[in-house]
Design an enzyme around this catalytic site. Structure first.
Site, short mmCIF file in Angstrom:
data_model
loop_
_atom_site.label_atom_id
_atom_site.label_comp_id
_atom_site.label_asym_id
_atom_site.label_seq_id
_atom_site.Cartn_x
_atom_site.Cartn_y
_atom_site.Cartn_z
N GLY A 1 -6.57 38.67 40.00
CA GLY A 1 -7.12 37.42 39.48
C GLY A 1 -6.34 36.24 40.02
O GLY A 1 -5.52 36.38 40.92
N ASN A 2 -6.62 35.08 39.50
CA ASN A 2 -5.86 33.91 39.93
C ASN A 2 -5.66 32.96 38.75
O ASN A 2 -6.13 33.21 37.64
CB ASN A 2 -6.53 33.22 41.12
CG ASN A 2 -7.91 32.70 40.76
OD1 ASN A 2 -8.06 31.83 39.92
ND2 ASN A 2 -8.93 33.28 41.39
N ARG A 3 -4.93 31.85 39.02
CA ARG A 3 -4.45 31.01 37.92
C ARG A 3 -5.41 29.89 37.51
O ARG A 3 -5.03 29.01 36.75
CB ARG A 3 -3.11 30.38 38.34
CG ARG A 3 -2.00 31.40 38.48
CD ARG A 3 -0.78 30.79 39.14
NE ARG A 3 -0.26 29.64 38.41
CZ ARG A 3 0.69 28.84 38.88
NH1 ARG A 3 1.21 29.07 40.08
NH2 ARG A 3 1.11 27.82 38.18
N ALA B 1 -12.54 29.19 41.31
CA ALA B 1 -11.67 29.79 42.32
C ALA B 1 -12.08 31.26 42.44
O ALA B 1 -11.53 32.13 41.76
CB ALA B 1 -10.21 29.68 41.88
#
Ligand code: CTP
Length: 414
Positions: free
Chosen positions: A216-218, A283
């Site tokens: 995943g990402n932030r 994102a």
């Protein structure tokens, strides 16, 4: 100017619905949003006081509270409170309160205040779906909007009791963001996106390795949610495709929830068929595991680590920009950049705009972990026409408004 004079005066009107308890949270948001930012006078109706008592409003606002015009008559409160307000927010606004306001009745302190206020007035309705859908309420809401009041669309979801439907009070954080944004724009609610359908993506996608693990990402989704909220406030029909975001739904916005890049792509592309503008603030993960392992990957007894091969995800933005579902679709992308040996932030961004083929690219400098999860943002908006407009540091709502200003300014959007 003294702090007292520079503080903005907000009247929080509360009418008699079960959602009155949520107005306590809204009041706290106004009172705690910064040192001395807002002076809040709570004006409940008598019915609201059946749900939440005057001591609660008084303690939270730090001011005396009354529902009727016979208290402190020498201060002429039924005229003064409205006259000195910078903003009136009625939350929750019941069907009865909307009817009284639409007809100019003034039989208590709140309805008197609504007649004397010359500042922006925001109603956040909450009622059962049947009452919201009733032609009488529809006509009252139309009358109030014609006169310049802002009536936020109720949210959909659980109502009092076990029923669900349209009529829920939007989340207090959303009403607060909406109201403060309106104040920041000088109280004017331009409807320059009325008649437009916009699609906004928000959040970060997850790419599953097995049933419990993902890449995943932030991304927090804050900027995308601000874009959706402000577009709705400017009159647009908004579809928000949200990937793994835990924020409250923006008022009056259709929210479609997804997890993976493939799901995000499917939902965004489908919504774009009937859209005028798409803003890719999400994102999406650039890569996903080549294989999804159906059962949880176990640790190997010999201590070796599994090898995970990645494969590239489709670039949704580039796909939309280069194969537009229809030629009039305006495509807006975001670029989270850090400068490196190969080029500066703006050099990378300019190359990305050309590579992706979108109309506008909103460039964020994310060097050193800036932006992620922050309440503030700053950006530069690059145009395919070679233009470049800086957006000064400000709230994500302010950045969102600047993006919509730029979109509304595009020649074919006029
Ligand atoms: N984007 C997309 N699909 C992807 C990856 C990104 O639509 N698979 C969109 C994002 O929503 C954003 C824009 O592309 O609007 C820029 O994303 P960014 O991560 O900055 O660019 P990348 O294409 O991933 O380029 P790079 O990481 O090489 O800088």
């Amino acid at each position: 100017m003294s702090t007292e004079q520079s503080r903005q005066h907000v009247v929080l009107g509360v009418s008699g619905g079960i959602a009155a308890y949520k107005a306590c949270e809204l009041l706290r948001l106004f009172k705690e949003s910064g040192p001395g930012a807002f002076d809040v006078t709570v004006v409940p109706t008598a019915a609201a006081l059946e749900f939440v008592g005057a001591p609660t409003w008084s303690a939270l606002s730090g001011k005396p509270v009354s529902a009727e015009v016979w208290t402190d008559v020498h201060q002429v409160p039924h005229v003064r409170i409205g006259q000195t307000a910078d903003l009136v927010v009625v939350a929750p606004a019941t069907a009865d309160l909307l009817a009284k306001a639409a007809h100019g009745l003034a039989d208590d302190l709140l309805t008197n205040t609504l007649l004397t206020a010359r500042c922006p007035v925001v109603f956040a309705p909450a009622m059962h779906t049947e009452m919201w859908d009733h032609p009488a309420t529809t006509a009252n809401v139309a009358t109030l909007r014609e006169r310049g009041a802002v009536v936020i669309e109720p949210a959909e979801g659980r109502l009092t009791g076990s029923d669900t439907g349209k009529g829920r009070l939007p989340d207090p954080a959303e009403i607060f963001a909406f109201a403060t944004d309106l104040l920041a724009r000088g109280g004017s609610q331009v409807q320059d996106l009325a008649g437009k359908h916009v699609v906004v993506s928000a959040g970060g996608t997850r790419e599953y390795l097995d049933p419990v693990r993902f890449l995943g990402n932030r991304s927090s989704g804050l900027q995308g949610y601000a874009l959706a909220r402000t577009a709705a406030a400017r009159g647009a029909e908004v579809t928000l495709v949200a990937a793994n975001v835990t924020l409250a739904d923006p008022a009056g916005v259709k929210v479609v929830r997804v997890e993976t890049t493939a799901q995000l792509q499917a939902e965004v592309v489908s919504a774009c068929a009937a859209a005028d503008v798409v803003v890719m603030a999400a994102a999406p993960a650039d890569f996903r595991p080549e294989v999804f392992v159906e059962s949880k990957i176990k640790k190997a007894e010999d201590g070796s680590s599994p090898e995970i091969r990645l494969t590239q995800n489709p670039d949704i933005l580039a796909g939309l920009a280069q194969h537009r579902p229809h030629p009039a679709l305006v495509v807006v992308g975001f670029a989270a950049e850090t400068g490196d040996d190969a080029g500066s932030v703006m050099e990378h961004a300019t190359a990305k705009l050309a590579r992706k083929g979108c109309d506008l690219l909103v460039v964020n400098d994310v060097g050193g972990g800036k932006v992620f999860g922050s309440e503030e943002n700053e950006a530069v908006i690059l145009g395919a026409d070679g233009s470049s407009s800086p957006v000064p540091r400000g709230s994500k709502s302010a950045v969102a408004q600047a993006i919509w200003d730029r979109v509304a300014d595009l020649p074919h959007q006029r």
